[in-house]
Design a protein around this motif. Structure first.
Motif, PDB file in Angstrom:
ATOM      1  N   UNK A 157       0.832  -1.203   0.000  1.00  0.00           N
ATOM      2  CA  UNK A 157       0.000   0.000   0.000  1.00  0.00           C
ATOM      3  C   UNK A 157       0.864   1.249   0.000  1.00  0.00           C
ATOM      4  N   UNK A 158       0.532   2.197  -0.864  1.00  0.00           N
ATOM      5  CA  UNK A 158       1.173   3.515  -0.827  1.00  0.00           C
ATOM      6  C   UNK A 158       0.235   4.423  -0.034  1.00  0.00           C
ATOM      7  N   UNK A 159       0.628   4.737   1.204  1.00  0.00           N
ATOM      8  CA  UNK A 159      -0.306   5.373   2.136  1.00  0.00           C
ATOM      9  C   UNK A 159      -0.694   6.795   1.729  1.00  0.00           C
ATOM     10  N   UNK A 160       0.201   7.528   1.109  1.00  0.00           N
ATOM     11  CA  UNK A 160      -0.185   8.874   0.681  1.00  0.00           C
ATOM     12  C   UNK A 160      -1.260   8.794  -0.401  1.00  0.00           C
ATOM     13  N   UNK A 161      -1.081   7.878  -1.360  1.00  0.00           N
ATOM     14  CA  UNK A 161      -2.100   7.704  -2.397  1.00  0.00           C
ATOM     15  C   UNK A 161      -3.412   7.233  -1.778  1.00  0.00           C
ATOM     16  N   UNK A 162      -3.311   6.382  -0.767  1.00  0.00           N
ATOM     17  CA  UNK A 162      -4.497   5.785  -0.165  1.00  0.00           C
ATOM     18  C   UNK A 162      -5.269   6.769   0.711  1.00  0.00           C
TER      19      UNK A 162
END
Length: 284
Positions: A157-162
């Motif tokens: 998971x890419x947390x900024x994108x999420x």
């Protein structure tokens, strides 16, 4: 049975493990481990084979995702109370449902790509459920009959994108290589209780996640039944069931993946994965 797929990306061949753990090729028997081979009759035919009569697979051959021709990857968020707590979010009253693009699916030992400019790449070890029969408004008591088997997943998971961009979580979950599956598809008869699966994940040899599916808020049968109220689950659909605590964003301070990092994860029932983080190619 433990089924797998081997060979170059996009050209994987089907295989199965024999009783001694030797990899055997199934290409003369079935075309692929796919929706067409996940129903109970097809799996029963494979179970009757004598693996010793099948060709051996080179142990050095690449392992692909353990299921091919996946129609949908559906995921459940915040399904462990202690993971919700580390995220600072309330325990959900109903399953939180999101998707991952199928192009994110990769082999269990393939490199994980760090997207250009990404700063918050994270890991999540999960139990994945592979549907073998259509599930449509199925009762919870009958839901596990629709499951062909289980496998290990890393819900990268890419947390900024999420979390930091407007829109749905799927943006932070769908980059290529961000859904390693396998090494094995373990058929449901070998895991009679999916709520008794231990999971672990290390980064660069440091323990990060330790958990068990017994701690799920919503169990596998409940998840399958719940989803079947809103969509017709089909053979080959994959459901990621949530992750225990210990993700990077939950560390204090947060820890995120960088090129060169090595992730290892596994389960005594499902096998192990190993991935190296690399910068994503700019083309392809």
């Amino acid at each position: 049975m433990k089924l797998f797929r081997h060979g170059p990306p996009g050209n994987e061949r089907p295989g199965m493990l024999d009783a001694q753990g030797v990899r055997r090729d199934l290409a003369a028997v079935v075309a692929d481990i796919s929706p067409h081979t996940l129903g109970p009759d097809a799996l029963a035919r494979l179970a009757r084979l004598d693996p010793s009569r099948l060709p051996e697979v080179d142990p050095a051959a690449r392992l692909g995702p353990c299921v091919g021709q996946i129609g949908n990857v559906i995921a459940i968020g915040l399904n462990y109370a202690d993971h919700a707590a580390e995220a600072g979010l309330p325990i959900p009253k109903q399953p939180i449902v999101f998707g991952k693009h199928t192009a994110a699916v990769s082999g269990p030992h393939d490199d994980i790509w760090l997207p250009p400019g990404a700063q918050k790449l994270d890991w999540e070890v999960e139990l994945a459920v592979v549907i073998g029969q259509p599930a449509w408004h199925v009762d919870q008591g009958e839901a596990l009959r629709c499951v062909a088997g289980y496998c290990l997943a890393n819900d990268v998971s890419e947390r900024a994108y999420q979390l930091e961009m407007e829109g749905q979580w799927i943006k932070g979950k769908s980059y290529p290589t961000h859904c390693p599956l396998g090494p094995w598809l373990v058929t449901a008869d070998e895991i009679p209780d999916p709520q008794a699966v231990e999971l672990w994940l290390d980064v660069n040899g440091t323990p990060r996640q330790r958990g068990s599916t017994r701690a799920m808020i919503f169990g596998v049968a409940q998840i399958v039944s719940y989803l079947s109220r809103f969509m017709r689950l089909l053979p080959g659909d994959v459901i990621l069931t949530g992750t225990p605590p210990g993700v990077g964003t939950g560390q204090r301070p947060p820890v995120f993946l960088r090129p060169g990092d090595v992730i290892t994860l596994g389960s005594s029932l499902l096998g192990q994965q190993r991935q190296r983080v690399v910068a994503a190619p700019v083309t392809g």
